[in-house]
Design an enzyme around this catalytic site. Structure first.
Site, PDB file in Angstrom:
ATOM      1  N   SER A 159      39.539  69.894 106.632  1.00  0.00           N
ATOM      2  CA  SER A 159      40.649  70.707 106.130  1.00  0.00           C
ATOM      3  C   SER A 159      41.244  71.506 107.275  1.00  0.00           C
ATOM      4  CB  SER A 159      40.124  71.677 105.070  1.00  0.00           C
ATOM      5  OG  SER A 159      41.107  72.633 104.726  1.00  0.00           O
ATOM      6  N   TYR A 205      33.484  77.639 101.904  1.00  0.00           N
ATOM      7  CA  TYR A 205      34.270  76.392 101.982  1.00  0.00           C
ATOM      8  C   TYR A 205      34.698  76.092 103.419  1.00  0.00           C
ATOM      9  CZ  TYR A 205      38.199  73.157 101.245  1.00  0.00           C
ATOM     10  OH  TYR A 205      39.062  72.090 101.301  1.00  0.00           O
TER      11      TYR A 205
END
Ligand code: NAD
Ligand code: MG
Length: 299
Positions: free
Chosen positions: A190, A203
């Site tokens: 990401s 995350y």
């Protein structure tokens, strides 16, 4: 009908966010219940035989980026084993139908990737039902924002790492044992790996770990003729974001403030990166991360 080969202005190709983007679902969320509905390529992705005869396992294949990737893989000629959570069956049914419409085999195996035995079963299913495995796309992921480290529970920290990192490890380990030379693994990092948001402590750190794991593994399995790469998306309009990935109010601005293109990306815009990395077109690419961030610079 426009497809991924139609020249378009990327700033206006898809909607910019507004108040209508503010919505909430309990996790994992359904793509069916989102408004506006994400584009996972159902009507916009055109295949051209780039993965003819390939055998793929795709996790998170029911919705978002995994859904777009599963649809694209099938339209490029691959058979697909789909992984997703049992409560996502309504989204998954649609993907199975689209894969079958593309003339390819779809095998559903709902389950929980935080369970090592299920991960092994997924690979065994590809071997049994598709006659082998030569593409593994790890796209399942967990993202729940928490403002303050004091409120981040050990349980959540553990679940995020199990879903994003451990499952990738188990699936890679099981798949590599069966993969012939020419096979490809694609993991999903990401923009958060490079620009970690303060509210995504667990995350963001898993996404950094995914990059490191993939670059290490790529070198380790190169001599087997297996390539390992990563796609690192920027802000993409998917159930993950409306099911606790972001504060609801922030969705009115989702992808706009951050990315120079001024809008969130759509899952359909991520699928071509997975197809490229899965196909022999990328034969000299391994240990690489392709970022698709709407223009946000990354290292
Ligand atoms: P999504 O909600 O559509 O997909 C995530 C999927 O993960 C779910 O559909 C679910 O099937 C699967 N999943 C979650 N927990 C699971 C579990 N315990 N067992 C089995 N499956 C489980 O959202 P998405 O945004 O398409 O996410 C796909 C990937 O893209 C994730 O790895 C996410 O981190 C990554 N990503 C998303 C964005 C974004 O802005 N949407 C940005 C960068 C990276
Ligand atoms: Mg889903």
């Amino acid at each position: 009908m426009a497809d991924q080969y139609t020249m378009q202005d990327p700033t206006t190709q898809y909607p910019k966010p507004n108040e209508g983007f503010q919505q909430h679902q309990d996790g994992p969320g359904l793509e069916q219940s989102m408004s506006p509905k994400p584009d996972a390529g159902e009507a916009t992705y055109r295949g051209s035989g780039r993965l003819e005869g390939r055998r793929a396992v795709v996790t998170g294949a029911d919705s978002g980026i995994g859904r777009a990737t599963a649809i694209a893989f099938a339209r490029e000629g691959a058979d697909v084993v789909l992984s997703y959570l049992p409560e996502e069956e309504p989204d998954a049914r649609e993907v199975v139908e689209l894969i079958e419409q593309a003339g390819r085999k779809a095998v559903s195996l709902p389950g929980d990737v935080t369970d090592e035995a299920y991960c092994r079963q997924l690979i065994d299913t590809a071997v049994a039902e598709l006659g082998g495995i030569d593409i593994l796309a790890n796209i399942a992921g967990k993202q729940q924002y928490v403002e303050d480290i004091a409120q981040l529970s050990t349980e959540q920290f553990d679940q995020t790492y199990k879903t994003n990192v451990y499952a990738m490890f188990w699936l890679c380990q099981a798949a590599i044992a069966h993969m012939p030379p020419g096979s490809t693994i694609i993991n999903t990092a990401s923009l958060e790996a490079y620009q970690p948001a303060p509210i995504l402590l667990d995350y963001a750190s898993t996404k950094w770990a995914i990059n490191g794991f993939s670059k290490s593994l790529a070198q380790q399995v190169a001599s087997k003729g297996i390539r390992v790469n990563v796609v690192a998306p920027g802000p993409i309009w998917t159930p993950l974001q409306v099911a606790g990935g972001q504060p609801t109010q922030a969705l009115a601005q989702f992808g706009a403030a951050q990315s120079p293109l001024g809008r969130p990306g759509q899952p359909a815009e991520m699928a071509p990166a997975y197809v490229f990395l899965a196909s022999p077109e990328s034969s000299y690419v391994s240990g690489e991360t392709i970022t698709a961030t709407g223009g946000v610079p990354t290292p």
